[in-house]
Design a protein around this motif. Structure first.
Motif, PDB file in Angstrom:
ATOM      1  N   TYR A  40       0.787  -1.232   0.000  1.00 37.86           N
ATOM      2  CA  TYR A  40       0.000   0.000   0.000  1.00 37.86           C
ATOM      3  C   TYR A  40       0.821   1.286   0.000  1.00 37.86           C
ATOM      4  O   TYR A  40       0.713   2.100   0.901  1.00 37.86           O
ATOM      5  CB  TYR A  40      -1.007  -0.028   1.160  1.00 37.86           C
ATOM      6  N   PHE A  48      -5.442  -0.880  -5.457  1.00 38.91           N
ATOM      7  CA  PHE A  48      -6.415  -1.601  -4.635  1.00 38.91           C
ATOM      8  C   PHE A  48      -7.826  -1.035  -4.845  1.00 38.91           C
ATOM      9  O   PHE A  48      -8.796  -1.792  -4.971  1.00 38.91           O
ATOM     10  CB  PHE A  48      -6.041  -1.583  -3.150  1.00 38.91           C
ATOM     11  N   ILE A  51      -9.042  -2.541  -7.916  1.00 41.73           N
ATOM     12  CA  ILE A  51      -9.418  -3.959  -7.725  1.00 41.73           C
ATOM     13  C   ILE A  51     -10.874  -4.028  -7.267  1.00 41.73           C
ATOM     14  O   ILE A  51     -11.669  -4.839  -7.755  1.00 41.73           O
ATOM     15  CB  ILE A  51      -8.510  -4.636  -6.674  1.00 41.73           C
ATOM     16  N   TYR A  57     -14.076  -9.097  -8.637  1.00 43.86           N
ATOM     17  CA  TYR A  57     -13.799  -8.917  -7.204  1.00 43.86           C
ATOM     18  C   TYR A  57     -15.123  -8.583  -6.495  1.00 43.86           C
ATOM     19  O   TYR A  57     -15.496  -7.428  -6.307  1.00 43.86           O
ATOM     20  CB  TYR A  57     -12.742  -7.814  -6.986  1.00 43.86           C
ATOM     21  N   GLY A 161     -14.558  -4.897   5.009  1.00 43.63           N
ATOM     22  CA  GLY A 161     -13.616  -5.215   3.938  1.00 43.63           C
ATOM     23  C   GLY A 161     -12.957  -6.568   4.030  1.00 43.63           C
ATOM     24  O   GLY A 161     -12.135  -6.910   3.199  1.00 43.63           O
ATOM     25  N   SER A 162     -13.284  -7.346   5.063  1.00 41.30           N
ATOM     26  CA  SER A 162     -12.621  -8.639   5.289  1.00 41.30           C
ATOM     27  C   SER A 162     -11.110  -8.482   5.425  1.00 41.30           C
ATOM     28  O   SER A 162     -10.361  -9.385   5.072  1.00 41.30           O
ATOM     29  CB  SER A 162     -12.947  -9.664   4.188  1.00 41.30           C
ATOM     30  N   SER A 163     -10.691  -7.321   5.954  1.00 41.48           N
ATOM     31  CA  SER A 163      -9.249  -7.153   6.201  1.00 41.48           C
ATOM     32  C   SER A 163      -8.771  -8.152   7.249  1.00 41.48           C
ATOM     33  O   SER A 163      -7.590  -8.501   7.288  1.00 41.48           O
ATOM     34  CB  SER A 163      -8.960  -5.727   6.686  1.00 41.48           C
ATOM     35  N   ASN A 166      -6.666 -11.054   6.075  1.00 47.52           N
ATOM     36  CA  ASN A 166      -5.245 -10.971   5.747  1.00 47.52           C
ATOM     37  C   ASN A 166      -4.345 -11.335   6.934  1.00 47.52           C
ATOM     38  O   ASN A 166      -3.123 -11.356   6.816  1.00 47.52           O
ATOM     39  CB  ASN A 166      -4.887  -9.590   5.178  1.00 47.52           C
ATOM     40  N   TYR A 206      -9.180 -12.959  -7.688  1.00 47.87           N
ATOM     41  CA  TYR A 206      -7.780 -12.553  -7.481  1.00 47.87           C
ATOM     42  C   TYR A 206      -6.960 -12.692  -8.773  1.00 47.87           C
ATOM     43  O   TYR A 206      -5.731 -12.577  -8.756  1.00 47.87           O
ATOM     44  CB  TYR A 206      -7.168 -13.372  -6.337  1.00 47.87           C
ATOM     45  N   PHE A 216      -1.141  -4.941  -9.052  1.00 47.21           N
ATOM     46  CA  PHE A 216      -1.070  -4.653  -7.603  1.00 47.21           C
ATOM     47  C   PHE A 216       0.039  -5.501  -6.958  1.00 47.21           C
ATOM     48  O   PHE A 216       0.866  -5.002  -6.194  1.00 47.21           O
ATOM     49  CB  PHE A 216      -2.443  -4.975  -7.027  1.00 47.21           C
ATOM     50  N   MET A 252      -1.321 -15.339  -2.673  1.00 52.58           N
ATOM     51  CA  MET A 252      -0.755 -14.612  -3.815  1.00 52.58           C
ATOM     52  C   MET A 252       0.760 -14.756  -3.762  1.00 52.58           C
ATOM     53  O   MET A 252       1.366 -14.679  -2.687  1.00 52.58           O
ATOM     54  CB  MET A 252      -1.123 -13.123  -3.777  1.00 52.58           C
ATOM     55  N   GLU A 280       0.847 -12.620  -0.089  1.00 50.39           N
ATOM     56  CA  GLU A 280      -0.388 -12.364   0.679  1.00 50.39           C
ATOM     57  C   GLU A 280      -1.168 -13.658   0.904  1.00 50.39           C
ATOM     58  O   GLU A 280      -1.177 -14.540   0.047  1.00 50.39           O
ATOM     59  CB  GLU A 280      -1.295 -11.379  -0.080  1.00 50.39           C
ATOM     60  N   SER A 282      -5.233 -14.538   2.031  1.00 52.07           N
ATOM     61  CA  SER A 282      -6.548 -13.945   2.283  1.00 52.07           C
ATOM     62  C   SER A 282      -7.464 -15.094   2.714  1.00 52.07           C
ATOM     63  O   SER A 282      -7.951 -15.855   1.881  1.00 52.07           O
ATOM     64  CB  SER A 282      -7.042 -13.264   1.003  1.00 52.07           C
TER      65      SER A 282
HETATM   66  C1  AVI Z   1      -7.525  -5.826   1.809  1.00 48.80           C
HETATM   67  N1  AVI Z   1      -7.823  -7.249   1.610  1.00 48.80           N
HETATM   68  C2  AVI Z   1      -9.028  -7.630   2.346  1.00 48.80           C
HETATM   69  C3  AVI Z   1      -7.875  -7.661   0.190  1.00 48.80           C
HETATM   70  C4  AVI Z   1      -8.187  -9.173   0.088  1.00 48.80           C
HETATM   71  O1  AVI Z   1      -9.097  -9.527  -0.656  1.00 48.80           O
HETATM   72  O2  AVI Z   1      -7.541  -9.950   0.775  1.00 48.80           O
HETATM   73  C5  AVI Z   1      -6.534  -7.383  -0.499  1.00 48.80           C
HETATM   74  C6  AVI Z   1      -6.484  -7.891  -1.900  1.00 48.80           C
HETATM   75  N2  AVI Z   1      -5.507  -8.586  -2.422  1.00 48.80           N
HETATM   76  C7  AVI Z   1      -5.766  -8.873  -3.670  1.00 48.80           C
HETATM   77  N3  AVI Z   1      -6.945  -8.411  -3.978  1.00 48.80           N
HETATM   78  C8  AVI Z   1      -7.431  -7.769  -2.863  1.00 48.80           C
END
Ligand code: AVI
Length: 320
Positions: A40, A48, A51, A57, A161-163, A166, A206, A216, A252, A280, A282
């Motif tokens: 970020y 983002f 996305i 998405y 946002g379902s953060s 992560n 994704y 991203f 990812m 990442e 998720s």
């Molecule tokens: C911020 N977070 C919830 C997003 C997710 O879906 O995990 C980040 C993201 N990574 C790729 N697309 C979105």
């Protein structure tokens, strides 16, 4: 007319995170990794946002629909004169779906990015003149207290946002435990959580056709080129995202397209062709699985809303 936002500088000390040190540690591991928080920068944040607009998405638009539909129910549970506390408030966009229904007496946006926080809370104060708007610049993942002077009759935390996905499940539980200490007894917590679903839908989200998620992911390497002493070539890596069913998470990665040696800050890292940097996770939950996790952290499930396809969930938890 200037509409005042009451600003609170919380002076939390975020865990010292140096891009350099964390990247050198992550690239030295057997499975190379980099923390998703490094996505970020300015361009990463813009990507983002893009996305969230991609047709594949589904989380953003689905959560927004759930919040809009459930706003009256949420308002009933929260009661009158609530104080809405948004954690990582960013652009304070989703909270707007709740404000008219909830009519909270005050709103507190907490975010680590001071300028962004000030700009978005000022806009909120201008658009909702009846609302008392507070802003606290803080890293809410560190132990912090709510600002003094904030009338906190009926606090409701908001973490959309379902953060939470992560974090790995143990870190998610620890994070909720931290919120349990932050929020007084009787508080609510409204939290968005992405749900387990078919692999095709998950993987498409994704791997959008426009390549925004790929950009991203790869932007992380551009960031390393800008901020560290390295000539790492993003053109020598490719985006990969897949659903790991056993772990119930999207992973990812950045995949090395050739055998290469990359120097970063004077250290040399060897990549085999096909070797990856894990960038990442998720995590996806069932409603019951998430409620059990929340329960372990001291929150009881009060209500949960999902969309008709069962893609996403919004939970109202009570701080027990
Ligand atoms: C911020 N977070 C919830 C997003 C997710 O879906 O995990 C980040 C993201 N990574 C790729 N697309 C979105």
């Amino acid at each position: 007319m200037t509409l005042a936002v009451r600003f609170h500088d919380m002076h939390t000390t975020p865990a010292k995170t140096s891009l350099r040190d964390e990247i050198l540690t992550g690239f030295s591991a057997d499975q190379k990794f980099a923390s998703p928080k490094f996505f970020y920068d300015q361009r990463g944040s813009e990507l983002f946002d893009r996305i969230c607009e991609q047709p594949e998405y589904y989380p953003t638009r689905t959560e927004e629909r759930i919040l809009a539909n459930a706003a009256d129910d949420i308002a009933d549970i929260a009661g009158d004169e609530a104080t809405l506390i948004e954690l990582g408030s960013g652009a304070s966009r989703k909270v707007r779906l709740l404000l008219e229904a909830m009519r909270p007496s005050s709103y507190l946006g907490i975010d680590i990015s001071r300028d962004f926080l000030l700009e978005s809370t000022r806009r909120l104060a201008a658009d909702y003149p009846w609302l008392e708007v507070h802003a606290a610049c803080a890293d809410f993942s560190c132990n912090m207290a709510l600002p003094e002077g904030l009338c906190c009759e009926r606090p409701v935390g908001f973490f959309p946002g379902s953060s939470i996905g992560n974090f790995d499940p143990q870190a998610a539980e620890d994070f909720l435990r931290g919120l349990h200490s932050l929020l007084p007894v009787g508080s609510g917590l409204l939290i968005g959580v992405d749900l387990i679903k078919d692999k095709t839908t998950l993987e498409a989200a994704y791997n959008d056709a426009a390549g925004v998620t790929a950009a991203f992911n790869l932007n992380l390497l551009d960031r390393l080129r800008e901020e560290l002493n390295t000539e790492i070539d993003p053109g020598h890596f490719a985006h990969r995202a897949f659903f790991n069913e056993a772990q119930s998470r999207i992973e990812m990665h950045l995949v090395s397209q050739l055998p290469q040696v990359v120097a970063i800050e004077g250290e040399r890292f060897h990549f085999l062709e096909g070797e990856t940097i894990h960038t990442e996770n998720s995590y996806k939950y069932t409603v019951e699985g998430f409620q059990a996790l929340a329960d372990r952290a001291g929150f009881e499930a009060i209500s949960c809303w999902t969309d008709t396809q069962g893609l996403f969930s919004v939970h109202y938890l009570g701080r027990a």
